[in-house]
Design a protein around this motif. Sequence first.
Motif, mmCIF file in Angstrom:
data_model
loop_
_atom_site.group_PDB
_atom_site.id
_atom_site.type_symbol
_atom_site.label_atom_id
_atom_site.label_comp_id
_atom_site.label_asym_id
_atom_site.label_seq_id
_atom_site.Cartn_x
_atom_site.Cartn_y
_atom_site.Cartn_z
ATOM 1 N N TYR A 62 -17.582 -32.652 16.658
ATOM 2 C CA TYR A 62 -17.423 -31.412 15.872
ATOM 3 C C TYR A 62 -15.952 -31.188 15.548
ATOM 4 C CZ TYR A 62 -16.625 -28.651 20.290
ATOM 5 O OH TYR A 62 -16.176 -28.149 21.481
ATOM 6 N N SER A 63 -15.710 -30.309 14.607
ATOM 7 C CA SER A 63 -14.351 -30.073 14.066
ATOM 8 C C SER A 63 -13.713 -31.383 13.593
ATOM 9 C CB SER A 63 -13.452 -29.401 15.101
ATOM 10 O OG SER A 63 -14.045 -28.232 15.600
ATOM 11 N N PRO A 64 -14.453 -32.222 12.869
ATOM 12 C CA PRO A 64 -13.892 -33.526 12.481
ATOM 13 C C PRO A 64 -12.750 -33.396 11.484
ATOM 14 C CG PRO A 64 -15.950 -33.162 11.324
ATOM 15 C CD PRO A 64 -15.813 -32.030 12.301
ATOM 16 N N LEU A 65 -12.601 -32.185 10.890
ATOM 17 C CA LEU A 65 -11.521 -31.974 9.923
ATOM 18 C C LEU A 65 -10.407 -31.130 10.530
ATOM 19 C CD1 LEU A 65 -13.777 -31.219 6.829
ATOM 20 C CD2 LEU A 65 -12.627 -33.368 7.368
ATOM 21 N N GLY A 66 -10.543 -30.842 11.813
ATOM 22 C CA GLY A 66 -9.494 -30.045 12.447
ATOM 23 C C GLY A 66 -9.728 -28.554 12.379
ATOM 24 N N THR A 67 -10.965 -28.146 12.181
ATOM 25 C CA THR A 67 -11.402 -26.729 12.196
ATOM 26 C C THR A 67 -10.878 -25.908 11.013
ATOM 27 O OG1 THR A 67 -9.626 -25.543 13.383
ATOM 28 C CG2 THR A 67 -11.235 -26.726 14.730
ATOM 29 N N SER A 68 -11.350 -24.676 10.965
ATOM 30 C CA SER A 68 -10.923 -23.741 9.909
ATOM 31 C C SER A 68 -9.642 -23.003 10.308
ATOM 32 C CB SER A 68 -12.041 -22.730 9.671
ATOM 33 O OG SER A 68 -12.392 -22.148 10.917
ATOM 34 N N PRO A 99 -18.929 -32.315 9.455
ATOM 35 C CA PRO A 99 -17.937 -31.481 8.778
ATOM 36 C C PRO A 99 -18.586 -30.199 8.266
ATOM 37 C CG PRO A 99 -18.624 -33.278 7.337
ATOM 38 C CD PRO A 99 -19.258 -33.527 8.678
ATOM 39 N N LYS A 100 -17.787 -29.140 8.293
ATOM 40 C CA LYS A 100 -18.296 -27.837 7.832
ATOM 41 C C LYS A 100 -17.558 -27.445 6.563
ATOM 42 C CE LYS A 100 -16.821 -24.254 9.997
ATOM 43 N NZ LYS A 100 -16.616 -23.319 11.101
ATOM 44 N N SER A 101 -18.301 -27.055 5.543
ATOM 45 C CA SER A 101 -17.670 -26.479 4.360
ATOM 46 C C SER A 101 -18.640 -25.546 3.669
ATOM 47 C CB SER A 101 -17.222 -27.571 3.381
ATOM 48 O OG SER A 101 -16.662 -26.955 2.244
ATOM 49 N N PHE A 102 -18.091 -24.482 3.104
ATOM 50 C CA PHE A 102 -18.912 -23.561 2.316
ATOM 51 C C PHE A 102 -18.492 -23.628 0.855
ATOM 52 C CE2 PHE A 102 -19.162 -22.009 6.652
ATOM 53 C CZ PHE A 102 -20.537 -21.931 6.789
ATOM 54 N N ASN A 103 -17.821 -24.712 0.513
ATOM 55 C CA ASN A 103 -17.337 -24.885 -0.852
ATOM 56 C C ASN A 103 -18.043 -26.100 -1.456
ATOM 57 O OD1 ASN A 103 -15.462 -26.569 -2.604
ATOM 58 N ND2 ASN A 103 -14.437 -24.585 -2.645
ATOM 59 N N GLN A 146 -17.571 -28.084 -3.939
ATOM 60 C CA GLN A 146 -16.758 -29.262 -4.266
ATOM 61 C C GLN A 146 -16.380 -30.033 -2.996
ATOM 62 O OE1 GLN A 146 -13.269 -28.212 -6.606
ATOM 63 N NE2 GLN A 146 -12.411 -30.219 -6.069
ATOM 64 N N ARG A 147 -16.021 -29.286 -1.947
ATOM 65 C CA ARG A 147 -15.621 -29.973 -0.705
ATOM 66 C C ARG A 147 -16.835 -30.535 0.038
ATOM 67 N NH1 ARG A 147 -11.490 -26.132 -1.148
ATOM 68 N NH2 ARG A 147 -12.528 -24.484 0.034
ATOM 69 N N ILE A 148 -17.969 -29.872 -0.102
ATOM 70 C CA ILE A 148 -19.195 -30.430 0.497
ATOM 71 C C ILE A 148 -19.453 -31.811 -0.117
ATOM 72 C CG2 ILE A 148 -21.732 -30.186 0.619
ATOM 73 C CD1 ILE A 148 -21.274 -27.113 0.779
ATOM 74 N N ARG A 149 -19.281 -31.901 -1.431
ATOM 75 C CA ARG A 149 -19.502 -33.197 -2.111
ATOM 76 C C ARG A 149 -18.417 -34.200 -1.719
ATOM 77 N NH1 ARG A 149 -20.319 -29.600 -6.680
ATOM 78 N NH2 ARG A 149 -22.503 -28.966 -6.580
ATOM 79 N N GLU A 150 -17.190 -33.705 -1.674
ATOM 80 C CA GLU A 150 -16.060 -34.587 -1.316
ATOM 81 C C GLU A 150 -16.297 -35.234 0.056
ATOM 82 O OE1 GLU A 150 -12.150 -32.665 -1.521
ATOM 83 O OE2 GLU A 150 -11.516 -33.838 0.231
ATOM 84 N N ASN A 151 -16.782 -34.443 0.979
ATOM 85 C CA ASN A 151 -16.942 -34.947 2.354
ATOM 86 C C ASN A 151 -18.067 -35.970 2.478
ATOM 87 O OD1 ASN A 151 -14.873 -33.242 3.016
ATOM 88 N ND2 ASN A 151 -16.183 -31.629 3.840
ATOM 89 N N PHE A 152 -18.847 -36.105 1.421
ATOM 90 C CA PHE A 152 -19.926 -37.103 1.435
ATOM 91 C C PHE A 152 -19.467 -38.419 0.796
ATOM 92 C CE2 PHE A 152 -24.283 -38.684 0.552
ATOM 93 C CZ PHE A 152 -24.848 -38.415 1.778
HETATM 94 P P1 A2P Z 1 -14.157 -24.570 3.292
HETATM 95 O O1 A2P Z 1 -15.420 -24.034 3.845
HETATM 96 O O2 A2P Z 1 -13.424 -23.583 2.456
HETATM 97 O O3 A2P Z 1 -14.333 -25.913 2.609
HETATM 98 P P2 A2P Z 1 -14.293 -28.597 10.553
HETATM 99 O O4 A2P Z 1 -15.407 -29.339 9.875
HETATM 100 O O5 A2P Z 1 -13.332 -29.498 11.258
HETATM 101 O O6 A2P Z 1 -14.784 -27.489 11.403
HETATM 102 O O7 A2P Z 1 -13.405 -27.926 9.410
HETATM 103 C C1 A2P Z 1 -13.897 -26.874 8.642
HETATM 104 C C2 A2P Z 1 -12.805 -26.323 7.785
HETATM 105 O O8 A2P Z 1 -12.287 -27.320 6.885
HETATM 106 C C3 A2P Z 1 -13.265 -25.177 6.915
HETATM 107 O O9 A2P Z 1 -12.233 -24.206 6.900
HETATM 108 C C4 A2P Z 1 -13.416 -25.790 5.526
HETATM 109 O O10 A2P Z 1 -13.137 -24.830 4.537
HETATM 110 C C5 A2P Z 1 -12.367 -26.873 5.531
HETATM 111 N N1 A2P Z 1 -12.747 -28.048 4.748
HETATM 112 C C6 A2P Z 1 -13.954 -28.639 4.680
HETATM 113 N N2 A2P Z 1 -13.914 -29.733 3.914
HETATM 114 C C7 A2P Z 1 -12.634 -29.852 3.491
HETATM 115 C C8 A2P Z 1 -11.975 -30.786 2.659
HETATM 116 N N3 A2P Z 1 -12.601 -31.811 2.122
HETATM 117 N N4 A2P Z 1 -10.646 -30.579 2.425
HETATM 118 C C9 A2P Z 1 -9.987 -29.539 2.975
HETATM 119 N N5 A2P Z 1 -10.566 -28.631 3.754
HETATM 120 C C10 A2P Z 1 -11.886 -28.775 4.021
#
Ligand code: A2P
Length: 279
Positions: A185-191, A238-242, A244-250
Amino acid sequence: TPKGSCLESVKVAIDTGYRHIDGAFVYFNEHEVGQAIQEKIAEGRIKREDIFYCGKLWNTCHPPELVRPTLEKTLKILQLDYVDLYIIELPMAFKPGDAIYPRDENGKFIYHETDLCATWEAWQSLLEDPISTASNFNRRQLEMILNKPGLKYKPVSNQVECHPYFTQPKLLEFCRQHDIVIVGYSPLGTSRDETWVNVSSPPLLKDPVLNAIGKKYNKTAAQVALRFSIQRGVVVIPKSFNPQRIRENFQIFDFSLTEKEMKEIEALNKNVRYVELLM
Ligand code: A2P
């Protein structure tokens, strides 16, 4: 999460191709996750069995007699007949009751004495085709379960913080030896929400090495961080509510990191948790 944002995000995620959804009662949005899954099933985009849903047993529900009713409550909220994975969210218990974070008059958490092995047993018995698993368990706690007399189902996965700044080399090796998959979890370093994140550790996605490697592949630091984990055999959530970033992370299955780059990223490990779980 703001009302409705989880519903929309899960629908975008399913349309994008995500199938593993990590949820929990304590995120208070499981009803939206369930609704998104139902809507996508109704649209004919997926079948229930395409989804791999992970739910979590919260700290106030560890006593063995609470395990089954708690799972049933979760299934009702989700409108699902089963979850694919059901994990003990944290290896310590809070006082059972309505308060999710029970505290005494001094603001201290009220813990509860339960036997982790008894919780494990309760849950072993409730699943017909169980995938037993754990979360935030350290080596000692995993060993306690693995060595439990009469163990029927061993842990198959362990969900812990894992990313380039917290690579968990020892736990990863131990889990590999025991066929336990690490879900990071927190693979992107958290929010970096200061209410629950240790922000003294620098932001992962600003890391120069991750960004430089990303440039080479026309990828972002986030995509490099996720690719690094999956190449080590760590499942990422990975967690995102955006959208574009949801797609990017895939978009992480069309490139791979060299051995040298993997080593460079491994060397970024700081052994510092963003999610300290001081409770
Ligand atoms: P957002 O929801 O606005 O995209 P983790 O998965 O480590 O818990 O990280 C989650 C955080 O990383 C959220 O704040 C999310 O914000 C942000 N995030 C998710 N995907 C990306 C991305 N591709 N680039 C930058 N920030 C991202």
